[in-house]
Design a protein around this motif. Sequence first.
Motif, PDB file in Angstrom:
ATOM      1  N   GLY A  88       0.818  -1.209   0.000  1.00  0.00           N
ATOM      2  CA  GLY A  88       0.000   0.000   0.000  1.00  0.00           C
ATOM      3  C   GLY A  88       0.848   1.253   0.000  1.00  0.00           C
ATOM      4  O   GLY A  88       0.541   2.238  -0.690  1.00  0.00           O
ATOM      5  N   GLU A  89       1.931   1.227   0.778  1.00  0.00           N
ATOM      6  CA  GLU A  89       2.845   2.373   0.808  1.00  0.00           C
ATOM      7  C   GLU A  89       3.485   2.584  -0.563  1.00  0.00           C
ATOM      8  O   GLU A  89       3.607   3.720  -1.037  1.00  0.00           O
ATOM      9  N   ALA A  90       3.899   1.485  -1.199  1.00  0.00           N
ATOM     10  CA  ALA A  90       4.471   1.595  -2.547  1.00  0.00           C
ATOM     11  C   ALA A  90       3.458   2.216  -3.509  1.00  0.00           C
ATOM     12  O   ALA A  90       3.809   3.061  -4.347  1.00  0.00           O
ATOM     13  N   GLY A  91       2.193   1.823  -3.378  1.00  0.00           N
ATOM     14  CA  GLY A  91       1.151   2.395  -4.226  1.00  0.00           C
ATOM     15  C   GLY A  91       1.002   3.885  -4.028  1.00  0.00           C
ATOM     16  O   GLY A  91       0.762   4.634  -4.990  1.00  0.00           O
ATOM     17  N   ARG A  92       1.161   4.367  -2.792  1.00  0.00           N
ATOM     18  CA  ARG A  92       1.028   5.805  -2.561  1.00  0.00           C
ATOM     19  C   ARG A  92       2.216   6.578  -3.148  1.00  0.00           C
ATOM     20  O   ARG A  92       2.067   7.735  -3.541  1.00  0.00           O
ATOM     21  N   HIS A  93       3.383   5.952  -3.206  1.00  0.00           N
ATOM     22  CA  HIS A  93       4.515   6.604  -3.876  1.00  0.00           C
ATOM     23  C   HIS A  93       4.281   6.691  -5.384  1.00  0.00           C
ATOM     24  O   HIS A  93       4.670   7.681  -6.026  1.00  0.00           O
ATOM     25  N   LEU A  94       3.642   5.673  -5.967  1.00  0.00           N
ATOM     26  CA  LEU A  94       3.290   5.741  -7.388  1.00  0.00           C
ATOM     27  C   LEU A  94       2.295   6.875  -7.627  1.00  0.00           C
ATOM     28  O   LEU A  94       2.394   7.622  -8.614  1.00  0.00           O
ATOM     29  N   GLU A  95       1.336   7.002  -6.722  1.00  0.00           N
ATOM     30  CA  GLU A  95       0.346   8.075  -6.821  1.00  0.00           C
ATOM     31  C   GLU A  95       1.030   9.435  -6.733  1.00  0.00           C
ATOM     32  O   GLU A  95       0.715  10.365  -7.502  1.00  0.00           O
ATOM     33  N   PHE A  96       1.978   9.567  -5.835  1.00  0.00           N
ATOM     34  CA  PHE A  96       2.729  10.815  -5.675  1.00  0.00           C
ATOM     35  C   PHE A  96       3.444  11.177  -6.976  1.00  0.00           C
ATOM     36  O   PHE A  96       3.436  12.337  -7.401  1.00  0.00           O
ATOM     37  N   CYS A  97       4.059  10.187  -7.615  1.00  0.00           N
ATOM     38  CA  CYS A  97       4.732  10.447  -8.893  1.00  0.00           C
ATOM     39  C   CYS A  97       3.732  10.939  -9.935  1.00  0.00           C
ATOM     40  O   CYS A  97       4.020  11.875 -10.705  1.00  0.00           O
TER      41      CYS A  97
END
Length: 997
Positions: A247-256
Amino acid sequence: MPTAPQTTDELYRALQENHRRPYGLTRTVTAEELVDAAERFAEPVPLVRALFELQEAYTYGSEPRKSPVVFARLLTLFDEQPDVFDDRMRHTLFWRFKWVANALRALPEIPLAGLRQWLTEMRDRYEKAGLGLQPYYGQAYQLAAHVGEDTALAYELWAGRARTRLSDCEACEICERALYHLAAGDDERALRAWEPVLAGKESCQEEPARSFSYALLPLLRAGRTDQARELHLAGYRGCRRNPSMAGEAGRHLEFCALTGNEARGLELLAENRNLFDEVDSPRERFDFLTGVEVLLQRVEHLGHGALPAAGFTGRTWTVSDLHAEVRERADGLAARFDARNGTTAHADRRKARLGRAPLLDALELTLRARTLDDVAPAAPVAAPTARTAPAVPESLPELILRARELDEQGHPDARACWARLRTLVAARGYTHPDDPAAGPLVQLHADLLDDEASRAGEKDEFADAAALHEEAAGLYDDAGQPGHAALARACALLATAQDPAQDPAQDPAQDPAQDPAQDPAQEADGAEAKAAALTAAHASMVRLHEETSGLTPRQEARLLRLRATALGMRLQTSGSEEHIAPVLAEVDLLHAFATRHDVDAQISGALLLRATTHALSGDLPAALTGTDGVLDRLKEHGPAWHLPRALALRGRLHLGLHNAQAAYTDLAEGLRLAADWPADTVDASRLHSDLAGACLHLGRPDEALRHLTRSAEIDLRLGNRFDAFCTYGNAAQLSLDLGRVEDCIALLDSVLAEPDVTAGELDDRLVAQLRLTRARALHAGEDLKAATAEFVALAAESAGWDDDPGSHAMIAAETAVLLGESGEFGRAREAVDQALAAHAEDPRHEQLSNCLRELARLQAERQGPEGLAGARAFLADAGRVADEARAAGYEAHGRPLDAALAYEHGRVNAYAGEYEDALTALEKALALLGEPGQDREHAGEWAECVRLAGAVEGVYLERTAPALTRLDAAVSRLTALGHTEGTEPLASLAARLRDEK
């Protein structure tokens, strides 16, 4: 697991070793096997410990369905044999009630009534055991937040209670409080709550990576973009490829996706492709897929839906295809959770995330800033950038004539014409024009081959270039073009002379990454052979020139230019003073001929060659004067496309003359003008690299980093991948030297994920150097576990470098130090033994001595008297290295090895409580160092040695008077020499001794 443990001691060692492994399949499978092994022992304690390890593997390996099953076994054992559980195991058992509550929430197939029933079980157990209920209320609040109920009361019941020993850690609770405020739309209050975690004051297994991922968007909304960038780099590294933090990795993708970094988002998606298949937790998968969808939706919106994307295994994906698949799966998960919970919370959260507009058009996240165009499949490099593309005639005869005219001038736009002609000629049904001005088809084929040969030569593909030039020459003969044939043969001669395969001293099997300076004899033989080949090529060109009649002035000027170039290369290769005059003579001949016939391109070419020759001969002032003349002529007469090259040369000359500002001015102007011409006209990569050097001299390292990465990207686009990765390595090392640790790691993570690197196609030594820099950056960033793992892997690989034992010695030595920092002195000893064995073949005296002394210090400091024997063994090895260095006449760059060793003996013995031995060793170190002088660094080392001797003598041996005499004399000595900064620690220790006296 090769062999099952036969004793409980072996089992405990195996459990400890498995505990060091990263979470994932290997750790989980091993934990399962260790539980099987533990069940064969009659004692219950080994089984309890093995089950604890297995539950942890399932929990952090994202397998929530299995974690509660293991816990049920533990709870049964506790109910049946409570006395088996000591205080520590009992604490762990009650702590993990929260793990089970978390696992059950993650599974939509578990009814809501089952979740509430488990919380009731937890409450009853805690009350029966006399434990505080704050942890229970924490889980009740998290369930309410998950379901989407009104959380106000649940939050107050939890947050308003005092913490207990079983409460979540401070960092985790801070995150939950911040998320409560975030859900209420209060970014400012959430960020205030998060401050201790964001500032690094609180952490745990999942923190601060978890908080960082949630805080990214609030920070952007608050305008704190620099902090958001920093937390993205540090936080992403904490969750990358980790199934339990998908989930944390997904939020970094969203940030990008929301900061104009869609290309980086796709790169990170590829790096985390394992999460598509390894995440067994539906809740983590839901969070991850929603973040993925935000990214893919954005990329598709920008018109790049056809780009390849990393997705589920079993097929290849485009962005659009993967977007549709991810949307369907995430919608399904949201529906399952909402059906279980009786709310629309998960669908609403998805809608909110997918509906967010980008928060910034562009935020430079890493040193390697790229766009979606950069990650598109490779295409031919575009020619012009800042100017309009050259007009290519539509008429075929006009196009042929225009290409030849531009080629004779050396005009960069000739390439576009040849490219168009190459396409037309290769097309089915091509008909050559029946026009005498266009010449026969065989002549056009020769022209195209000659252009292809020139491009091969620019890529250092000399054998191919020579063959193509020769083939073109034959076709020119057939076409009745002896002048063109002569030029093609002259180019073939030059290419052949540059071909390493023609060098008899070149070993084809030699590692291309190996430094040739390691074998001066071979290097000298190679230079001599190449110089001889260039001499022969020049002689052949002269004969060719003499034997060819009917040359036009432009052809003859080009032939004279090739002759001068061959001699210039010979001078560059040999460095011989006797080779200077022949170059200048040829240049004078070229200049006189070109001036007589008004061939502007060759006039400026002659002037550039003359200036370059002066530079090669070491006469930089003369070279600079010559370059000034070239630039004056170019500005007045042209050709304009030579200006960037001339400015680049003058910039490099200014750098050689230590005028960094003038160098910067010329190089920047050269780069600006280079944008007016096709990409292959001027070496823009070299210009950026030289500008980086000028920036460093001017104290502008951030700008230097930008130029280095741009240089690398240009090389990458042009296919010069080895050069590109070398430059990336330089940029990474510079960022590490500047303390920009996260930038360094992010850059190298990106570079090491390139397809040819992961496929093992890039030079293995270069990749090893990149990984070594990354490991050092991880160490500098205090990620000791990851740094140690990488160093251990590199040490194992470099052990096979039979041609370079010295590098293995250094890598193994650094590995040993990291193992020592982790307290693994047994493994450190093994690594040191490898380093010493490699050092025996290729000595690295100072590096090995530094490593051994540091290991001795670490072991004595960590283990005290118990570690003294091991520490002294390291120091004994360091003593032998110092003896070898002395016998070889080696002089250390830092402290003399003998003095450093004596000082370390003093420090190690002091840590172990052997104070008499410590003082004796420090006295020896002071004698070896000698009295301080004007050198500040030496004075500082001397002062530190005096301070430690004073502490041992005055504090531990309680000999206050001689210690004070020593310290006061040192203060006076340093003050007299002007080294006042070194007196403060000595004066402070003296004051302490006087107070205690």
